[in-house]
Design a protein around this motif. Structure first.
Motif, PDB file in Angstrom:
ATOM      1  N   ALA A  34       0.820  -1.218   0.000  1.00 42.51           N
ATOM      2  CA  ALA A  34       0.000   0.000   0.000  1.00 42.51           C
ATOM      3  C   ALA A  34       0.852   1.265   0.000  1.00 42.51           C
ATOM      4  N   THR A  35       2.043   1.196   0.619  1.00 43.11           N
ATOM      5  CA  THR A  35       2.877   2.393   0.735  1.00 43.11           C
ATOM      6  C   THR A  35       4.131   2.340  -0.129  1.00 43.11           C
ATOM      7  N   SER A  36       4.339   1.246  -0.858  1.00 44.11           N
ATOM      8  CA  SER A  36       5.553   1.056  -1.659  1.00 44.11           C
ATOM      9  C   SER A  36       6.792   1.270  -0.810  1.00 44.11           C
ATOM     10  N   PHE A  69      -6.114   8.458   0.892  1.00 40.94           N
ATOM     11  CA  PHE A  69      -4.993   9.146   0.268  1.00 40.94           C
ATOM     12  C   PHE A  69      -5.465  10.457  -0.345  1.00 40.94           C
ATOM     13  N   CYS A  70      -4.531  11.345  -0.589  1.00 42.95           N
ATOM     14  CA  CYS A  70      -4.813  12.633  -1.224  1.00 42.95           C
ATOM     15  C   CYS A  70      -5.020  12.408  -2.718  1.00 42.95           C
ATOM     16  N   PRO A  71      -6.132  12.894  -3.288  1.00 44.91           N
ATOM     17  CA  PRO A  71      -6.351  12.698  -4.716  1.00 44.91           C
ATOM     18  C   PRO A  71      -5.456  13.576  -5.602  1.00 44.91           C
ATOM     19  N   THR A  75      -0.415  11.075  -1.668  1.00 46.12           N
ATOM     20  CA  THR A  75       0.129  10.717  -0.354  1.00 46.12           C
ATOM     21  C   THR A  75      -0.820   9.771   0.373  1.00 46.12           C
ATOM     22  N   ARG A  76      -0.281   8.667   0.880  1.00 45.99           N
ATOM     23  CA  ARG A  76      -1.059   7.752   1.708  1.00 45.99           C
ATOM     24  C   ARG A  76      -1.204   8.389   3.079  1.00 45.99           C
TER      25      ARG A  76
END
Length: 139
Positions: A34-36, A69-71, A75-76
């Motif tokens: 999910a966060t790479s 997250f921010c569209p 950013t997660r």
């Protein structure tokens, strides 16, 4: 305690007042994907004490589990699950001062990436150790 944070572009912000319910570093495969990232640090926050500004998009990563997250910048921001209905787990890296974060446990340690053990033995640099290649050289 009052904590604040935001996404990379500043379109989404959060404010929290109250004690955190947990301060964990998670090594689970879901967080890695999910966060790479090889791990995710988060703070458990009571939903009723957490306020958001801006628009947040949600992705249901598994039944009853949502990742916000921010569209705009991607950013997660957090994860929330029906397993902990009164909590939101906000990513510590989104804190205004993430250097102040103090985890008190690591979870899902069996999925911890083994190469993390080598980090202390690798050379350290304040920036990239090599200058970027000339874009004309890049295919």
């Amino acid at each position: 305690m009052v904590l604040t944070g935001n996404c990379m572009c500043g379109a989404v912000g959060w404010t929290y007042s109250g004690d955190t319910t947990r301060n964990l570093v998670c090594h689970c495969v879901d967080c890695q994907r999910a966060t790479s990232s090889p791990l995710t640090a988060f703070l458990g926050m009571r939903r009723e004490h957490l306020n958001w500004t801006g628009d947040v998009v949600h992705y249901e990563s598994s039944p009853g589990t949502f990742r916000g997250f921010c569209p705009t910048c991607g950013t997660r921001l957090y994860f929330r699950s029906g397993r902990w209905p009164s909590e939101v787990h906000v990513h510590a890296a989104t804190m205004t001062d993430p250097g102040e974060y103090q985890p008190d446990a690591q979870v899902f340690i069996g999925a911890r990436m083994k190469w993390l053990d080598r980090l202390r033995s690798l050379p350290n640099h304040q920036g990239f150790q090599q200058a970027p290649q000339d874009s004309a050289d890049t295919p």
